[in-house]
Write an enzyme that holds these catalytic residues in place. Structure first.
Site, PDB file in Angstrom:
ATOM      1  N   LYS A   1       0.826  -1.208   0.000  1.00 49.34           N
ATOM      2  CA  LYS A   1       0.000   0.000   0.000  1.00 49.34           C
ATOM      3  C   LYS A   1       0.865   1.267   0.000  1.00 49.34           C
ATOM      4  CE  LYS A   1      -2.464  -2.769  -0.423  1.00 49.34           C
ATOM      5  NZ  LYS A   1      -2.464  -4.230  -0.332  1.00 49.34           N
TER       6      LYS A   1
ATOM      7  N   GLY B   1      10.002 -21.018  16.374  1.00 46.59           N
ATOM      8  CA  GLY B   1       9.391 -21.888  17.377  1.00 46.59           C
ATOM      9  C   GLY B   1       9.168 -23.277  16.793  1.00 46.59           C
TER      10      GLY B   1
ATOM     11  N   GLY C   1      -0.182 -14.441 -13.348  1.00 55.17           N
ATOM     12  CA  GLY C   1      -1.317 -14.457 -12.408  1.00 55.17           C
ATOM     13  C   GLY C   1      -1.935 -13.080 -12.275  1.00 55.17           C
TER      14      GLY C   1
ATOM     15  N   GLY D   1      -4.266 -12.146 -10.246  1.00 54.78           N
ATOM     16  CA  GLY D   1      -5.008 -12.081  -8.987  1.00 54.78           C
ATOM     17  C   GLY D   1      -4.695 -10.776  -8.282  1.00 54.78           C
ATOM     18  N   VAL D   2      -4.849 -10.796  -6.970  1.00 57.84           N
ATOM     19  CA  VAL D   2      -4.743  -9.563  -6.198  1.00 57.84           C
ATOM     20  C   VAL D   2      -3.324  -8.987  -6.254  1.00 57.84           C
ATOM     21  CG1 VAL D   2      -5.459  -8.516  -4.047  1.00 57.84           C
ATOM     22  CG2 VAL D   2      -6.370 -10.717  -4.667  1.00 57.84           C
TER      23      VAL D   2
ATOM     24  N   SER E   1       2.840 -14.408  -9.229  1.00 60.52           N
ATOM     25  CA  SER E   1       1.829 -14.230  -8.167  1.00 60.52           C
ATOM     26  C   SER E   1       0.659 -15.153  -8.490  1.00 60.52           C
ATOM     27  CB  SER E   1       1.387 -12.768  -8.100  1.00 60.52           C
ATOM     28  OG  SER E   1       1.123 -12.259  -9.394  1.00 60.52           O
TER      29      SER E   1
ATOM     30  N   GLY F   1      -0.769 -17.350  -6.236  1.00 65.20           N
ATOM     31  CA  GLY F   1      -1.350 -17.868  -5.001  1.00 65.20           C
ATOM     32  C   GLY F   1      -0.275 -18.161  -3.969  1.00 65.20           C
TER      33      GLY F   1
ATOM     34  N   HIS G   1     -23.444  15.016   2.511  1.00 67.94           N
ATOM     35  CA  HIS G   1     -23.311  15.522   1.140  1.00 67.94           C
ATOM     36  C   HIS G   1     -22.257  16.621   1.093  1.00 67.94           C
ATOM     37  CE1 HIS G   1     -24.357  16.702  -2.910  1.00 67.94           C
ATOM     38  NE2 HIS G   1     -24.297  17.960  -2.497  1.00 67.94           N
TER      39      HIS G   1
HETATM   40  P1  FAD Z   1       1.756 -14.059   8.329  1.00 65.97           P
HETATM   41  O1  FAD Z   1       1.452 -12.623   8.200  1.00 65.97           O
HETATM   42  O2  FAD Z   1       2.401 -14.738   7.192  1.00 65.97           O
HETATM   43  O3  FAD Z   1       2.656 -14.201   9.620  1.00 65.97           O
HETATM   44  C1  FAD Z   1       3.245 -15.386   9.988  1.00 65.97           C
HETATM   45  C2  FAD Z   1       4.457 -15.068  10.846  1.00 65.97           C
HETATM   46  O4  FAD Z   1       4.884 -16.261  11.479  1.00 65.97           O
HETATM   47  C3  FAD Z   1       5.649 -14.545  10.074  1.00 65.97           C
HETATM   48  O5  FAD Z   1       6.209 -13.433  10.728  1.00 65.97           O
HETATM   49  C4  FAD Z   1       6.629 -15.707  10.078  1.00 65.97           C
HETATM   50  O6  FAD Z   1       7.989 -15.300  10.056  1.00 65.97           O
HETATM   51  C5  FAD Z   1       6.293 -16.336  11.418  1.00 65.97           C
HETATM   52  N1  FAD Z   1       6.651 -17.746  11.535  1.00 65.97           N
HETATM   53  C6  FAD Z   1       6.381 -18.759  10.680  1.00 65.97           C
HETATM   54  N2  FAD Z   1       6.803 -19.936  11.196  1.00 65.97           N
HETATM   55  C7  FAD Z   1       7.341 -19.644  12.393  1.00 65.97           C
HETATM   56  C8  FAD Z   1       7.923 -20.423  13.413  1.00 65.97           C
HETATM   57  N3  FAD Z   1       8.011 -21.751  13.313  1.00 65.97           N
HETATM   58  N4  FAD Z   1       8.388 -19.795  14.516  1.00 65.97           N
HETATM   59  C9  FAD Z   1       8.299 -18.459  14.656  1.00 65.97           C
HETATM   60  N5  FAD Z   1       7.739 -17.662  13.721  1.00 65.97           N
HETATM   61  C10 FAD Z   1       7.264 -18.253  12.614  1.00 65.97           C
HETATM   62  N6  FAD Z   1      -4.259  -9.088   3.145  1.00 65.97           N
HETATM   63  C11 FAD Z   1      -5.160  -8.120   3.391  1.00 65.97           C
HETATM   64  O7  FAD Z   1      -6.110  -8.358   4.149  1.00 65.97           O
HETATM   65  N7  FAD Z   1      -5.054  -6.884   2.824  1.00 65.97           N
HETATM   66  C12 FAD Z   1      -4.037  -6.572   1.981  1.00 65.97           C
HETATM   67  O8  FAD Z   1      -3.968  -5.455   1.488  1.00 65.97           O
HETATM   68  C13 FAD Z   1      -3.082  -7.565   1.701  1.00 65.97           C
HETATM   69  N8  FAD Z   1      -2.055  -7.294   0.872  1.00 65.97           N
HETATM   70  C14 FAD Z   1      -1.132  -8.266   0.634  1.00 65.97           C
HETATM   71  C15 FAD Z   1      -0.105  -7.979  -0.263  1.00 65.97           C
HETATM   72  C16 FAD Z   1       0.835  -8.932  -0.544  1.00 65.97           C
HETATM   73  C17 FAD Z   1       1.952  -8.602  -1.501  1.00 65.97           C
HETATM   74  C18 FAD Z   1       0.779 -10.201   0.104  1.00 65.97           C
HETATM   75  C19 FAD Z   1       1.817 -11.242  -0.145  1.00 65.97           C
HETATM   76  C20 FAD Z   1      -0.236 -10.497   0.979  1.00 65.97           C
HETATM   77  C21 FAD Z   1      -1.210  -9.524   1.240  1.00 65.97           C
HETATM   78  N9  FAD Z   1      -2.286  -9.790   2.096  1.00 65.97           N
HETATM   79  C22 FAD Z   1      -3.219  -8.827   2.322  1.00 65.97           C
HETATM   80  C23 FAD Z   1      -2.435 -11.091   2.770  1.00 65.97           C
HETATM   81  C24 FAD Z   1      -1.919 -10.985   4.212  1.00 65.97           C
HETATM   82  O9  FAD Z   1      -0.581 -10.552   4.203  1.00 65.97           O
HETATM   83  C25 FAD Z   1      -2.041 -12.322   4.909  1.00 65.97           C
HETATM   84  O10 FAD Z   1      -3.350 -12.820   4.798  1.00 65.97           O
HETATM   85  C26 FAD Z   1      -1.694 -12.189   6.384  1.00 65.97           C
HETATM   86  O11 FAD Z   1      -0.383 -11.712   6.556  1.00 65.97           O
HETATM   87  C27 FAD Z   1      -1.840 -13.524   7.110  1.00 65.97           C
HETATM   88  O12 FAD Z   1      -1.532 -13.363   8.449  1.00 65.97           O
HETATM   89  P2  FAD Z   1      -0.960 -14.564   9.321  1.00 65.97           P
HETATM   90  O13 FAD Z   1      -0.787 -14.008  10.684  1.00 65.97           O
HETATM   91  O14 FAD Z   1      -1.797 -15.757   9.125  1.00 65.97           O
HETATM   92  O15 FAD Z   1       0.459 -14.921   8.679  1.00 65.97           O
HETATM   93  P1  NAI Z   2      -4.581 -14.981  -6.167  1.00 60.99           P
HETATM   94  O1  NAI Z   2      -5.173 -16.255  -5.766  1.00 60.99           O
HETATM   95  O2  NAI Z   2      -5.265 -13.710  -5.853  1.00 60.99           O
HETATM   96  O3  NAI Z   2      -4.353 -14.961  -7.749  1.00 60.99           O
HETATM   97  C1  NAI Z   2      -3.580 -15.928  -8.391  1.00 60.99           C
HETATM   98  C2  NAI Z   2      -3.900 -15.881  -9.858  1.00 60.99           C
HETATM   99  O4  NAI Z   2      -2.932 -16.651 -10.542  1.00 60.99           O
HETATM  100  C3  NAI Z   2      -5.271 -16.476 -10.195  1.00 60.99           C
HETATM  101  O5  NAI Z   2      -5.965 -15.607 -11.043  1.00 60.99           O
HETATM  102  C4  NAI Z   2      -4.926 -17.796 -10.861  1.00 60.99           C
HETATM  103  O6  NAI Z   2      -5.874 -18.200 -11.811  1.00 60.99           O
HETATM  104  C5  NAI Z   2      -3.592 -17.455 -11.502  1.00 60.99           C
HETATM  105  N1  NAI Z   2      -2.735 -18.611 -11.767  1.00 60.99           N
HETATM  106  C6  NAI Z   2      -2.540 -19.700 -10.975  1.00 60.99           C
HETATM  107  N2  NAI Z   2      -1.651 -20.545 -11.559  1.00 60.99           N
HETATM  108  C7  NAI Z   2      -1.275 -19.969 -12.726  1.00 60.99           C
HETATM  109  C8  NAI Z   2      -0.371 -20.331 -13.762  1.00 60.99           C
HETATM  110  N3  NAI Z   2       0.323 -21.462 -13.701  1.00 60.99           N
HETATM  111  N4  NAI Z   2      -0.239 -19.510 -14.812  1.00 60.99           N
HETATM  112  C9  NAI Z   2      -0.933 -18.349 -14.886  1.00 60.99           C
HETATM  113  N5  NAI Z   2      -1.810 -17.946 -13.930  1.00 60.99           N
HETATM  114  C10 NAI Z   2      -1.966 -18.739 -12.860  1.00 60.99           C
HETATM  115  O7  NAI Z   2      -3.089 -15.019  -5.574  1.00 60.99           O
HETATM  116  P2  NAI Z   2      -1.977 -13.894  -5.402  1.00 60.99           P
HETATM  117  O8  NAI Z   2      -2.250 -12.721  -6.268  1.00 60.99           O
HETATM  118  O9  NAI Z   2      -0.697 -14.609  -5.488  1.00 60.99           O
HETATM  119  O10 NAI Z   2      -2.202 -13.450  -3.903  1.00 60.99           O
HETATM  120  C11 NAI Z   2      -2.205 -14.411  -2.864  1.00 60.99           C
HETATM  121  C12 NAI Z   2      -3.169 -14.029  -1.812  1.00 60.99           C
HETATM  122  O11 NAI Z   2      -2.668 -12.938  -1.040  1.00 60.99           O
HETATM  123  C13 NAI Z   2      -4.513 -13.526  -2.328  1.00 60.99           C
HETATM  124  O12 NAI Z   2      -5.380 -14.570  -2.653  1.00 60.99           O
HETATM  125  C14 NAI Z   2      -5.021 -12.757  -1.175  1.00 60.99           C
HETATM  126  O13 NAI Z   2      -5.621 -13.638  -0.276  1.00 60.99           O
HETATM  127  C15 NAI Z   2      -3.747 -12.184  -0.562  1.00 60.99           C
HETATM  128  N6  NAI Z   2      -3.602 -10.792  -0.978  1.00 60.99           N
HETATM  129  C16 NAI Z   2      -4.565  -9.898  -0.601  1.00 60.99           C
HETATM  130  C17 NAI Z   2      -4.493  -8.585  -0.982  1.00 60.99           C
HETATM  131  C18 NAI Z   2      -5.570  -7.669  -0.598  1.00 60.99           C
HETATM  132  O14 NAI Z   2      -6.386  -8.034   0.240  1.00 60.99           O
HETATM  133  N7  NAI Z   2      -5.645  -6.473  -1.166  1.00 60.99           N
HETATM  134  C19 NAI Z   2      -3.361  -8.070  -1.773  1.00 60.99           C
HETATM  135  C20 NAI Z   2      -2.445  -9.102  -2.165  1.00 60.99           C
HETATM  136  C21 NAI Z   2      -2.568 -10.388  -1.738  1.00 60.99           C
END
Ligand code: FAD
Ligand code: NAI
Length: 472
Positions: free
Chosen positions: A58, A122, A187, A189-190, A276, A278, A451
């Protein structure tokens, strides 16, 4: 000598750190272990979300949107600029600073709530006498309840491991040192759309290759169609229905070989490639085998609807379990589990979890899509209002998109709200509240909205359900 806790949380992302804070609030002696390291090897709690996900993406979306506005929209306001440039190093440093503020904020919250923090990995060691033993470095921690929140990792394409130099996961995508001339994204996706937007706004020629034949197939069809039109206009090239066959990377860049939707062989040569496609649940190093923790065939921890694993008093939340991989879903599960441990009735409503894609325009939705309602055979009414007809959107100069509301044909209960347009991420909150309270479209239509505000479009969409918009 082991240290003993009531609740031990493994993972300090949004699921874990929020669970730890809530458990401590409820009076439990709580610890949280997190292994994420900052650039100097120090602790960086907050997980994927804070370090390489929600927050840094962001930050870059904001910087790149400013650049796009300065280059393309300021002139409409009579603001002239010459020699516009982007200092990528400074933009990345700002993003890193935003991340650090969040890391530090979580460490402060741990102190404030008396959560003991352990920096390291952990790993389960044993279960005995009703306690779990978890090792972190040389320390041995004992706890009655364990909450696992170890998150997820980016999925790699077979035969194209991430090197974070040319073939980038979300991590590398957030720290490309200069604007690539050509950027490929696998991909749509998001992540693909958000990161593709960042680098496109800064000047990269971006091509997105998507396997599915339909664009944003989980999104309401009307919204997906509008988004495809607008992204195309912005210059984001999106190819659907492709099948990737090979990815080759060398000093000069990356070449992707694929079959297009018609089956014809194609190649795409780019400077950098973001993959990206998934994410996969992360249990690396957790050593769940030591205690018999059950995983499903995809590697996610098996939990019931209350986030209970197969082991007594071991819970799992967030990306490492089933359900949408969203930070706010992880947080809600973390709170609910802490409350269940305290004997309360923690609750997560999966029907009202909002989704947001932070592109421009933003896309946000909650509840069911029109295609889902059709497939279910549910009788519904739809109301739609375009931002073009909203005074605040016109003043902002941001009139793309619309608010669409779907309501039950008989009861008028709101079943879904789908927004594409300015600040959709903020507007969706009203729809979430409405659905959580089982509001009807008429309820929203009868509520006074300020408004001029974008939120008037939500009220108008509610009026449109009853075919009586006032401003369109
Ligand atoms: P994580 O955030 O992955 O945290 C897990 C933590 O556990 C990490 O710090 C890791 O180092 C630690 N860990 C793992 N194993 C161990 C261990 N054995 N011992 C100690 N520590 C450990 N979601 C949204 O809602 N809005 C968004 O805008 C958004 N944008 C995203 C953008 C990107 C590029 C990506 C990749 C993801 C985005 N997401 C977004 C998804 C979001 O980041 C995840 O859904 C969220 O972080 C999940 O939270 P979590 O606590 O399950 O895991
Ligand atoms: P995603 O699931 O959103 O999108 C993956 C895309 O890749 C799909 O459209 C799928 O059809 C495509 N795909 C899969 N295999 C493929 C292949 N072999 N070749 C071409 N296309 C292929 O996953 P993404 O973007 O990696 O994000 C992972 C997750 O992180 C999201 O599902 C979301 O939960 C979280 N996220 C959330 C955000 C938000 O809330 N704003 C921002 C970024 C991530």
């Amino acid at each position: 000598m082991s240290k003993q806790f009531d609740v031990l949380v493994i993972g300090g992302g949004p699921g874990g750190y929020i669970a730890a804070i809530r458990a401590a609030q409820l009076g439990f002696n709580t610890a949280c272990i997190d292994e994420w390291k900052n650039a100097t090897g120090g602790p960086a709690p907050g997980g994927t979300c804070t370090n390489v996900g929600c927050i840094p993406s962001k930050a870059l979306l904001q910087s790149s949107e400013h650049f796009e506005h300065a280059g393309h929209h300021f002139a409409d306001h009579g603001i002239g600029l010459s020699n516009l440039s982007i200092d990528v190093a400074k933009m990345l440093a700002r993003k890193d600073q935003v991340v650090k503020q969040n890391n530090d904020g979580i460490l402060y919250l741990f102190k404030k709530n008396k959560v003991s923090f352990f920096h390291g990995r952990g790993s389960f060691a044993a279960a005995k006498d009703g306690l779990y033993e978890v090792k972190v470095g040389d320390e041995s921690l004992l706890a009655k309840h364990v909450i696992i929140a170890t998150g997820s990792n980016a999925r790699a394409l077979p035969g194209a491991a991430f090197d974070e130099e040319n073939i980038l996961s979300n991590d590398g995508a957030l720290r490309i040192g200069g604007v690539p001339k050509k950027l490929g994204v696998i991909g749509s996706g998001v992540i693909g759309l958000e990161m593709g937007s960042v680098w496109r706004r800064l000047g990269a020629e971006v091509t997105v290759l998507e396997a599915m034949p339909a664009f944003l197939s989980a999104v309401d069809e009307g919204v997906a169609k509008e988004a495809a039109k607008l992204f195309k206009k912005q210059g984001l090239k999106i190819e659907l229905g492709v099948k990737i066959s090979e990815v080759k990377s060398d000093k000069s860049g990356v070449t992707v070989s694929y079959a297009d939707a018609k089956g014809a062989a194609q190649t795409l040569a780019v400077d950098k490639l973001i993959v990206s496609i998934g994410r996969v649940a992360n249990t690396i190093g957790l050593n769940g085998e030591a205690v018999g923790l059950k995983l499903d065939e995809r590697g996610a921890i098996v939990v019931d609807e209350e986030c209970k694993t197969n082991l007594p008093n071991v819970w799992a939340v967030g990306d490492v379990v089933r359900g949408p991989m969203l930070a706010h879903k992880a947080e809600e599960e973390g709170v609910a589990v802490a409350e269940r441990i305290a004997g309360q009735h923690g609750h997560v409503n999966f029907n009202t979890i909002p989704w947001v894609i932070y592109t421009s325009p933003e896309i946000a939705w909650v509840g069911q899509t029109e295609q889902q309602l059709k497939a279910e055979g549910r009788a519904y009414k739809a109301g739609q209002f375009p931002f073009m007809a909203n005074g605040r959107a016109r003043a902002l100069g941001d009139t793309n998109g619309f608010v669409k509301m779907l309501a039950d044909a008989k009861t008028d209960e709101i079943l879904g709200v789908h927004i594409i347009g300015p600040f959709a991420s903020e507007l969706i909150a009203e729809a979430v509240v409405a659905m959580e309270f089982k509001a009807s479209a008429e309820d929203i239509a009868r509520i006074c909205h300020a408004h001029p505000s974008l939120s008037e479009s939500t009220k108008e969409a509610a009026l449109a359900v009853d075919k009586r918009t006032l401003n369109f």
